[in-house]
Design a protein around this motif. Structure first.
Motif, PDB file in Angstrom:
ATOM      1  N   LEU A  52       0.859  -1.192   0.000  1.00 24.23           N
ATOM      2  CA  LEU A  52       0.000   0.000   0.000  1.00 24.23           C
ATOM      3  C   LEU A  52       0.890   1.236   0.000  1.00 24.23           C
ATOM      4  CD1 LEU A  52      -3.031   1.088   0.468  1.00 24.23           C
ATOM      5  CD2 LEU A  52      -2.171   1.612   2.745  1.00 24.23           C
ATOM      6  N   ALA A  53       0.696   2.073  -1.010  1.00 27.98           N
ATOM      7  CA  ALA A  53       1.469   3.319  -1.094  1.00 27.98           C
ATOM      8  C   ALA A  53       0.581   4.494  -0.739  1.00 27.98           C
ATOM      9  CB  ALA A  53       2.021   3.495  -2.502  1.00 27.98           C
ATOM     10  N   THR A  54       1.109   5.364   0.115  1.00 25.22           N
ATOM     11  CA  THR A  54       0.423   6.606   0.475  1.00 25.22           C
ATOM     12  C   THR A  54       1.436   7.737   0.315  1.00 25.22           C
ATOM     13  OG1 THR A  54       1.011   6.165   2.772  1.00 25.22           O
ATOM     14  CG2 THR A  54      -1.210   5.550   2.112  1.00 25.22           C
ATOM     15  N   ASN A  93      -3.837  13.254   2.699  1.00 24.61           N
ATOM     16  CA  ASN A  93      -3.950  13.010   1.251  1.00 24.61           C
ATOM     17  C   ASN A  93      -4.637  11.658   1.058  1.00 24.61           C
ATOM     18  OD1 ASN A  93      -3.676  12.354  -1.426  1.00 24.61           O
ATOM     19  ND2 ASN A  93      -1.534  12.986  -1.576  1.00 24.61           N
ATOM     20  N   PRO A  94      -5.909  11.661   0.670  1.00 25.55           N
ATOM     21  CA  PRO A  94      -6.658  10.392   0.642  1.00 25.55           C
ATOM     22  C   PRO A  94      -6.318   9.488  -0.546  1.00 25.55           C
ATOM     23  CG  PRO A  94      -8.053  12.178  -0.091  1.00 25.55           C
ATOM     24  CD  PRO A  94      -6.755  12.815   0.333  1.00 25.55           C
ATOM     25  N   TYR A  95      -5.464   9.950  -1.471  1.00 27.46           N
ATOM     26  CA  TYR A  95      -5.155   9.097  -2.631  1.00 27.46           C
ATOM     27  C   TYR A  95      -4.123   8.043  -2.254  1.00 27.46           C
ATOM     28  CZ  TYR A  95      -7.936  12.001  -5.625  1.00 27.46           C
ATOM     29  OH  TYR A  95      -9.008  12.644  -6.181  1.00 27.46           O
ATOM     30  N   ALA A  96      -4.380   6.803  -2.669  1.00 27.76           N
ATOM     31  CA  ALA A  96      -3.460   5.710  -2.346  1.00 27.76           C
ATOM     32  C   ALA A  96      -3.448   4.717  -3.500  1.00 27.76           C
ATOM     33  CB  ALA A  96      -3.902   5.013  -1.062  1.00 27.76           C
ATOM     34  N   GLY A 113      -6.945   4.823  -6.123  1.00 25.84           N
ATOM     35  CA  GLY A 113      -8.179   5.556  -5.864  1.00 25.84           C
ATOM     36  C   GLY A 113      -8.098   6.309  -4.556  1.00 25.84           C
ATOM     37  N   GLN A 114      -9.261   6.821  -4.146  1.00 23.92           N
ATOM     38  CA  GLN A 114      -9.331   7.563  -2.881  1.00 23.92           C
ATOM     39  C   GLN A 114      -9.732   6.628  -1.755  1.00 23.92           C
ATOM     40  OE1 GLN A 114     -10.776  11.483  -2.247  1.00 23.92           O
ATOM     41  NE2 GLN A 114     -11.261  11.728  -4.413  1.00 23.92           N
ATOM     42  N   VAL A 115      -9.201   6.936  -0.583  1.00 23.31           N
ATOM     43  CA  VAL A 115      -9.450   6.096   0.593  1.00 23.31           C
ATOM     44  C   VAL A 115     -10.318   6.868   1.584  1.00 23.31           C
ATOM     45  CG1 VAL A 115      -8.332   4.958   2.547  1.00 23.31           C
ATOM     46  CG2 VAL A 115      -7.252   4.900   0.287  1.00 23.31           C
ATOM     47  N   TYR A 178     -10.276   0.991   6.564  1.00 21.47           N
ATOM     48  CA  TYR A 178     -10.285   1.936   5.448  1.00 21.47           C
ATOM     49  C   TYR A 178     -10.832   1.217   4.230  1.00 21.47           C
ATOM     50  CZ  TYR A 178      -6.904   4.929   7.961  1.00 21.47           C
ATOM     51  OH  TYR A 178      -6.265   5.754   8.857  1.00 21.47           O
ATOM     52  N   CYS A 179     -11.382   2.010   3.313  1.00 23.99           N
ATOM     53  CA  CYS A 179     -11.812   1.447   2.035  1.00 23.99           C
ATOM     54  C   CYS A 179     -11.193   2.276   0.914  1.00 23.99           C
ATOM     55  CB  CYS A 179     -13.334   1.477   1.934  1.00 23.99           C
ATOM     56  SG  CYS A 179     -13.936   0.752   0.408  1.00 23.99           S
ATOM     57  N   LEU A 180     -10.485   1.604   0.021  1.00 27.67           N
ATOM     58  CA  LEU A 180      -9.953   2.283  -1.168  1.00 27.67           C
ATOM     59  C   LEU A 180     -10.987   2.118  -2.284  1.00 27.67           C
ATOM     60  CD1 LEU A 180      -6.366   2.154  -2.602  1.00 27.67           C
ATOM     61  CD2 LEU A 180      -8.335   1.954  -4.094  1.00 27.67           C
TER      62      LEU A 180
END
Ligand SMILES: Cc1cc2nc3c(=O)[nH]c(=O)nc-3n(C[C@H](O)[C@H](O)[C@H](O)COP(=O)(O)O)c2cc1C
Length: 215
Positions: A52-54, A93-96, A113-115, A178-180
């Protein structure tokens, strides 16, 4: 003498992705690939592990392995500490992006997508399903923060055990799911001579559009 890393080369020949046989719905495709990976990866933990990249507030990326705990049309679910580094990064930053690698199938899936945080009832339900030691750990471990020593960590756990003795453990507010929500999925199938198959799905006006990408 073992080969150097630069000399290591494997030919991928297990499967291919044919345009006419490829599914229109990437979630249906993901379900099928996940099922096959669960059957072929050597340890059951491996099929649902992913990177998982954030990205932090300075624009720097961070990547770590997590376990996928569910998926549906809504998105891809994982759990952790809301005040961990990844939690703080997702808050700013919700993008992952998440990447699965299934070597037994010569496959990779990338999802972007957004998380958002899961609804608290869903986090509660998953928390309650975890073994006691994992639930205690969620209370005791200040994930991503420095701890003085292994002994200090173990005494945090012992204090937590003591604190909750004889009580049912509620989910701590600092821990949950969390949900992506996917905006892009890419399925990669290794092929011979490095002419791999890549199928890219992007959502446009609520409909998945598929294209083939050069390897
Ligand atoms: C196989 C494997 C599975 C893991 N699963 C999770 C997980 O589901 N949730 C989690 O928070 N950390 C998990 N971790 C630990 C993370 O890689 C990471 O160390 C932790 O989440 C802290 O990351 P952060 O400091 O970037 O927030 C897992 C590590 C491995 C190797």
């Amino acid at each position: 003498m073992p080969l150097s890393l630069a000399e290591m080369r494997r030919s991928y020949t297990l499967d291919g992705l044919q345009d006419d046989l490829t599914m229109d719905d990437p979630l249906v495709m993901f379900r099928q690939w996940m099922q096959q990976a669960r059957e072929t990866e050597s340890a059951p933990v491996e099929a649902n592990s992913m990177a998982l990249a954030t990205v932090d507030s300075a624009g720097r990326p961070h990547c770590r392995i997590l376990l996928l705990k569910g998926f549906s049309d809504e998105g891809f679910t994982f759990f952790g500490h809301y005040q961990s580094d990844k939690g703080l990064q997702l808050a700013s930053n919700p993008y992952a992006a998440m990447t699965f690698f299934w070597p037994s199938l010569e496959r990779q899936v990338r999802i972007e997508g957004q998380v958002s945080r899961l609804a608290s009832q869903l986090s509660d339900a998953y928390f309650d399903s975890r073994p006691l030691a994992s639930r205690l750990g969620a209370w005791a471990s200040p994930q991503s923060r420095p701890v003085a020593s292994r002994a200090a960590l173990e005494s945090l756990l012992a204090e937590t055990e003591q604190h909750f003795v004889g009580q049912t453990l509620p989910r701590p507010e600092h821990w949950g799911g969390y949900c992506l929500h996917p905006e892009r999925l890419e399925f990669w199938q290794g092929r011979a001579d490095r002419l791999h198959d890549r199928l890219d799905y992007r959502v446009q006006n609520g409909v998945w559009q598929r294209s083939r990408l050069a390897p």
